[in-house]
Design an enzyme around this catalytic site. Sequence first.
Site, PDB file in Angstrom:
ATOM      1  N   ASP A 125      26.746  59.809  27.876  1.00  0.00           N
ATOM      2  CA  ASP A 125      26.172  61.259  27.805  1.00  0.00           C
ATOM      3  C   ASP A 125      27.630  61.807  27.664  1.00  0.00           C
ATOM      4  O   ASP A 125      28.391  62.310  28.756  1.00  0.00           O
ATOM      5  CB  ASP A 125      25.319  61.992  28.838  1.00  0.00           C
ATOM      6  CG  ASP A 125      25.043  63.163  28.471  1.00  0.00           C
ATOM      7  OD1 ASP A 125      25.580  63.839  27.629  1.00  0.00           O
ATOM      8  OD2 ASP A 125      24.107  63.762  29.402  1.00  0.00           O
TER       9      ASP A 125
ATOM     10  N   LYS B  27      26.877  69.947  22.182  1.00  0.00           N
ATOM     11  CA  LYS B  27      27.716  71.015  22.413  1.00  0.00           C
ATOM     12  C   LYS B  27      28.873  71.282  21.331  1.00  0.00           C
ATOM     13  O   LYS B  27      28.707  72.158  20.326  1.00  0.00           O
ATOM     14  CB  LYS B  27      28.168  71.050  23.832  1.00  0.00           C
ATOM     15  CG  LYS B  27      27.120  71.029  24.920  1.00  0.00           C
ATOM     16  CD  LYS B  27      27.657  71.734  26.190  1.00  0.00           C
ATOM     17  CE  LYS B  27      26.318  72.037  27.017  1.00  0.00           C
ATOM     18  NZ  LYS B  27      25.596  70.949  27.859  1.00  0.00           N
TER      19      LYS B  27
ATOM     20  N   PHE C  91      23.249  65.542  34.844  1.00  0.00           N
ATOM     21  CA  PHE C  91      22.508  66.614  33.987  1.00  0.00           C
ATOM     22  C   PHE C  91      22.419  66.131  32.696  1.00  0.00           C
ATOM     23  O   PHE C  91      23.474  65.727  31.881  1.00  0.00           O
ATOM     24  CB  PHE C  91      23.096  67.792  34.099  1.00  0.00           C
ATOM     25  CG  PHE C  91      22.259  68.889  33.173  1.00  0.00           C
ATOM     26  CD1 PHE C  91      21.206  69.465  33.767  1.00  0.00           C
ATOM     27  CD2 PHE C  91      22.658  69.008  31.895  1.00  0.00           C
ATOM     28  CE1 PHE C  91      20.386  70.150  33.034  1.00  0.00           C
ATOM     29  CE2 PHE C  91      21.844  69.807  31.151  1.00  0.00           C
ATOM     30  CZ  PHE C  91      20.797  70.328  31.701  1.00  0.00           C
TER      31      PHE C  91
HETATM   32  C1  LIG Z   1      24.393  70.538  27.943  1.00  0.00           C
HETATM   33  C2  LIG Z   1      24.286  69.085  28.228  1.00  0.00           C
HETATM   34  C3  LIG Z   1      23.025  68.550  28.008  1.00  0.00           C
HETATM   35  C4  LIG Z   1      21.814  69.069  27.351  1.00  0.00           C
HETATM   36  O1  LIG Z   1      22.000  69.747  25.977  1.00  0.00           O
HETATM   37  P1  LIG Z   1      21.095  70.885  25.478  1.00  0.00           P
HETATM   38  O2  LIG Z   1      21.591  71.031  24.125  1.00  0.00           O
HETATM   39  O3  LIG Z   1      21.057  72.100  26.279  1.00  0.00           O
HETATM   40  O4  LIG Z   1      19.901  70.010  25.392  1.00  0.00           O
HETATM   41  C5  LIG Z   1      22.984  66.983  28.236  1.00  0.00           C
HETATM   42  N1  LIG Z   1      23.857  66.390  28.891  1.00  0.00           N
HETATM   43  C6  LIG Z   1      25.050  67.040  29.110  1.00  0.00           C
HETATM   44  C7  LIG Z   1      26.008  66.370  29.920  1.00  0.00           C
HETATM   45  C8  LIG Z   1      25.104  68.390  28.985  1.00  0.00           C
HETATM   46  O5  LIG Z   1      26.281  68.956  29.294  1.00  0.00           O
END
Ligand SMILES: *Cc1c(COP(=O)(O)O)cnc(C)c1O
Length: 402
Positions: A216, A249, A131
């Site tokens: 990520d 986050k 994701f």
């Molecule tokens: C939450 C998340 C995203 C997206 O972040 P947003 O602030 O919602 O755009 C991307 N990668 C990972 C691993 C995430 O947990």
Amino acid sequence: MSADTHVFPTYAHPDVEFVRGEGVRMFDSEGNAYLDLTSGIAVNALGHAHPELIAALTEQAGKLWHTANLFSIKGQEKVSEILCANSFADRVFFTNSGAEALECAIKTARRYHYANGRPGRVDILTFQGAFHGRTLATIAAGGQEKYLEGFGPRAPGFISLPFGDHDALHAAINEETAAILVEPIQGEGGIREVPGQCLRGLRELCDKHGILLIYDEVQTGIGRTGKLFAHEWAGENGEAAPDIMALAKGLGGGFPVGACLAREEVAAAMTTGSHGTTFGGNPLAMAVAAKVLEIVTAEGFLETVREQAIALKQLLAEVADRYPDLIEDVRGRGLLMGLKGKIPNTDIIAALRGEKLLAIGAGDNVVRFAPALIVTRDDLREARDKMMAALGSLSAPAQKTA
Ligand SMILES: *Cc1c(COP(=O)(O)O)cnc(C)c1O
């Protein structure tokens, strides 16, 4: 169909409304206290209403809110300095969200090859269950049908590979490959960790082929796993360091902010005018992020997180042992943990909410726990009691007396 709301119907909200938070607790409009093990999806890293974050935000709010990136923003220098001093990186681009941090990471990877005479290297290899956000590029990167459906042509240049399939990965690398993009622990995908040796293997593979490694760490970064960044578990001396990394986050502790970090040589391709944002890295966001980082990188802070993480893991193991009819396994690292359900995770989450404990769902039928990094042993004892009560109410009668 006259709706009783004017907000898009994209979110299915449970009918509980929170009006206030304090530490790891949130209070509804009737004054009921809930133990919050969601942290707004790993965002409120220091809990709700942390006094030092309130002070940092309100102090900046009284001075200057926004200039756009027309002028230099001192807070960006400060936050990027802390991030770089504590990571592989030399440069940082600030965004408002995780998806935007990923967009910057993807653009930076392609632009790096372009600037180095290899404009054909555009493909980003990703893994099933990933994701990376909800923009058009990041849903293509994530590769999940449920997020792509109905949104027109899928952005090209993303190749989704089976999770953990080394042969498929090796076979996928060719002259068009720009980078490998991976979450050290898949969050939304169900708390699936990439083993340390595999992260080190990815690093070697990227070096061998002259391609970039992008992490990520939007969900796993900022102390979530007990290290500032999750990939540090795979090697303290940069054995598994990426070339580019996306954060968000936890970085703002609840204030929206993201960041794309890169090595000097890689960031150099992002020349003046090649990328930009109106809001990203604004003074309010920077004031809060600087304070979050100051606290999380202070002597002893992450050590305490690691101690609480052991306690959380033990209590989840206890719960799983007690209710083998409901729980299949315990997974995760640090304060990002999951229970894989044998019954629908939504049923478990609803039962937990009945006991005033908040948890989040994740893929692979997992119940996800991401408490604030300031969670205490007492909070976790309370969580244990609530979990036992909730699962007791779901378990077959024979199990309860076992
Ligand atoms: C939450 C998340 C995203 C997206 O972040 P947003 O602030 O919602 O755009 C991307 N990668 C990972 C691993 C995430 O947990």
